[in-house]
Enzyme design. Structure first.
Site, short mmCIF file in Angstrom:
data_model
loop_
_atom_site.label_atom_id
_atom_site.label_comp_id
_atom_site.label_asym_id
_atom_site.label_seq_id
_atom_site.Cartn_x
_atom_site.Cartn_y
_atom_site.Cartn_z
N GLY A 11 35.42 30.82 24.86
CA GLY A 11 36.55 31.59 25.39
C GLY A 11 37.43 30.68 26.24
O GLY A 11 37.54 29.48 25.95
N SER A 12 38.02 31.24 27.29
CA SER A 12 39.00 30.49 28.09
C SER A 12 38.36 29.26 28.75
O SER A 12 38.77 28.12 28.50
CB SER A 12 39.60 31.39 29.15
OG SER A 12 40.11 32.54 28.56
N LYS A 184 33.91 33.32 47.69
CA LYS A 184 34.81 33.70 46.60
C LYS A 184 34.60 35.17 46.24
O LYS A 184 35.56 35.90 45.97
CB LYS A 184 34.55 32.80 45.38
CG LYS A 184 35.64 32.90 44.35
CD LYS A 184 35.53 31.87 43.25
CE LYS A 184 36.60 32.13 42.21
NZ LYS A 184 36.23 31.66 40.88
N SER A 252 42.65 38.88 38.41
CA SER A 252 41.92 38.84 37.13
C SER A 252 41.42 40.24 36.76
O SER A 252 41.45 40.64 35.59
CB SER A 252 40.76 37.85 37.20
OG SER A 252 39.94 38.15 38.31
N GLU A 264 34.16 42.48 35.47
CA GLU A 264 32.88 41.93 35.95
C GLU A 264 32.46 42.60 37.26
O GLU A 264 31.77 42.01 38.09
CB GLU A 264 33.01 40.41 36.11
CG GLU A 264 33.24 39.69 34.78
CD GLU A 264 33.29 38.18 34.89
OE1 GLU A 264 32.45 37.48 34.27
OE2 GLU A 264 34.16 37.67 35.60
P1 NAP Z 1 36.30 34.73 27.91
O1 NAP Z 1 37.62 34.09 27.64
O2 NAP Z 1 36.15 36.19 27.63
O3 NAP Z 1 35.20 33.92 27.12
C1 NAP Z 1 33.86 34.33 27.03
C2 NAP Z 1 33.32 33.82 25.71
O4 NAP Z 1 31.93 34.06 25.65
C3 NAP Z 1 33.95 34.51 24.47
O5 NAP Z 1 34.47 33.51 23.63
C4 NAP Z 1 32.77 35.22 23.82
O6 NAP Z 1 32.77 35.20 22.41
C5 NAP Z 1 31.63 34.34 24.30
N1 NAP Z 1 30.32 34.96 24.18
C6 NAP Z 1 29.87 36.14 24.68
N2 NAP Z 1 28.60 36.36 24.30
C7 NAP Z 1 28.24 35.31 23.54
C8 NAP Z 1 27.04 34.95 22.85
N3 NAP Z 1 25.95 35.73 22.88
N4 NAP Z 1 27.01 33.79 22.17
C9 NAP Z 1 28.10 32.99 22.13
N5 NAP Z 1 29.26 33.27 22.75
C10 NAP Z 1 29.32 34.42 23.46
O7 NAP Z 1 35.88 34.52 29.44
P2 NAP Z 1 36.39 33.42 30.48
O8 NAP Z 1 37.71 33.86 31.03
O9 NAP Z 1 36.26 32.06 29.91
O10 NAP Z 1 35.33 33.64 31.64
C11 NAP Z 1 34.01 33.11 31.61
C12 NAP Z 1 33.49 33.15 33.05
O11 NAP Z 1 34.25 32.24 33.85
C13 NAP Z 1 33.66 34.54 33.72
O12 NAP Z 1 32.58 34.82 34.55
C14 NAP Z 1 34.94 34.37 34.53
O13 NAP Z 1 35.00 35.24 35.64
C15 NAP Z 1 34.80 32.91 34.97
N6 NAP Z 1 36.10 32.29 35.32
C16 NAP Z 1 37.14 32.34 34.44
C17 NAP Z 1 38.34 31.73 34.79
C18 NAP Z 1 39.52 31.75 33.84
O14 NAP Z 1 40.60 31.27 34.24
N7 NAP Z 1 39.42 32.23 32.63
C19 NAP Z 1 38.46 31.06 36.02
C20 NAP Z 1 37.36 31.01 36.88
C21 NAP Z 1 36.17 31.65 36.52
P3 NAP Z 1 33.83 35.97 21.48
O15 NAP Z 1 35.04 35.06 21.45
O16 NAP Z 1 33.13 36.03 20.18
O17 NAP Z 1 34.09 37.28 22.14
#
Ligand code: NAP
Length: 305
Positions: A11-12, A184, A252, A264
């Site tokens: 993901g992101s 945080k 977020s 979350e």
């Molecule tokens: P995201 O974009 O929703 O990405 C999550 C990924 O996990 C998706 O690609 C999803 O797959 C994958 N996933 C879920 N279950 C899985 C499994 N069993 N096997 C393989 N892949 C799996 O989330 P994100 O924004 O990156 O956030 C991830 C964490 O980082 C969160 O806790 C968030 O709060 C934290 N965070 C994010 C940011 C940000 O800017 N994005 C900044 C700081 C912290 P699918 O694509 O198939 O759905």
């Protein structure tokens, strides 16, 4: 060859890390949800990172959990509510000296993951980097920031921090990672739920200073009670500073709700309320905030956990 970085979840944040590591010539393997997602990824031909308006595609090799190869280094980049089950599926593949890096926001998921892989070293991360998906397998690097990494049970830094240096991932080893995660979480609890309930940008909370101040007082009490006095220090001032500095942004949680995605909450406000109950601490405003948020999510037909 150096130890491959297995990245669980493209993901992101997973893409942001995988593409920068791959760009530095480091071995990276993506672990995707299932065979269907793997086919979709292969059809796309790689992960695309959009940075300063320029898009670059990296053909990072991918697999599913069913791949038999051993994993020594695993970057867990799923949402907090997916982390435990996603890691549990990989547990049989982890080597005896495996290390996990947990990128999840909030608290609670790190302990849940550690319980399913007791043999592994679990390193928690707290990041201010920002990224979002603007298409499948395509991520925009929206906010440059910093990542703190640490292991509450073992203060010695791992050698692979050199890989992060090589990949230009700004980072620092932290000996007080729990304090950072709690701080945080507290900032998130004081800002994000209110932006959802008042349907406003972060700056809109400047009209709700009393409500914010009351929450900060209860959150500071909670932090003190769970042995995190440093995370409680000047909390209200920092919350006000963040509200002002990010006035034009949507939080977020606001964005998750607006896009009808699961939040979350259980690892943020829900975790704070759970810990307060465990300490028999009565925090009426925080509890009421959680009830209002849960009701709001239910009224929208969104998961409330
Ligand atoms: P995201 O974009 O929703 O990405 C999550 C990924 O996990 C998706 O690609 C999803 O797959 C994958 N996933 C879920 N279950 C899985 C499994 N069993 N096997 C393989 N892949 C799996 O989330 P994100 O924004 O990156 O956030 C991830 C964490 O980082 C969160 O806790 C968030 O709060 C934290 N965070 C994010 C940011 C940000 O800017 N994005 C900044 C700081 C912290 P699918 O694509 O198939 O759905």
């Amino acid at each position: 060859m150096s130890t491959p970085w297995h990245v669980l979840g493209a993901g992101s944040l997973g893409t942001l890390w995988a593409t920068r590591l791959a760009r530095a010539g480091l071995p990276v393997r993506l672990i995707l949800r299932d065979a269907e997602r793997l086919r979709s990824y292969q059809a796309a031909g790689g992960l695309t990172l959009v940075e300063h308006g320029a898009a670059t595609t990296y053909a990072v090799p991918a697999q599913t959990a069913a791949d038999p190869k051993r994993i020594r280094r695993l970057l867990v980049a799923c949402k907090a509510y997916d982390a435990e089950s996603a890691v549990a599926r990989l547990a049989p593949r982890l080597s005896a000296d495996a290390e996990l890096i947990l990128l999840q926001n909030g608290l609670g998921s790190q302990d849940a993951v550690a319980t399913v892989v007791p043999q592994a070293r679990c390193i928690s991360a707290s990041s201010t980097e920002g990224a979002f998906r603007d298409g499948d397998w395509r991520v925009v690097f929206a906010g440059h920031g910093f990542t703190w990494l640490g292991d509450a049970g073992h203060p010695v830094a791992p050698i692979w921090l050199d890989d992060l240096q090589a990949a230009n991932i700004p980072h620092e080893w932290s000996t007080d990672i729990l304090t950072r995660l709690w701080r945080k979480l507290a900032l998130n609890c004081a800002i994000n739920p209110l932006t959802v309930l008042h349907d406003c940008r972060n700056g809109g909370l400047e009209q709700h200073q009393c409500e914010v101040a009351t929450l900060c007082a209860e959150l500071a009490e909670l932090l003190e009670r769970c042995g995190q006095p440093a995370a409680a220090l000047d909390l209200q001032q920092e919350v006000e500073r963040v509200i002002h500095a990010t006035a034009a942004n949507y939080s977020s949680m606001y964005q998750d709700v607006a896009n009808r995605r699961r939040t979350e909450i259980s690892y943020l406000l829900g975790h704070a309320c759970k810990v307060a109950t465990r300490h028999q601490l009565n925090l009426p405003h925080l509890t009421q905030l959680q009830q209002r948020l849960v009701e709001h999510l239910r009224s929208l037909g969104l998961p409330s956990d």
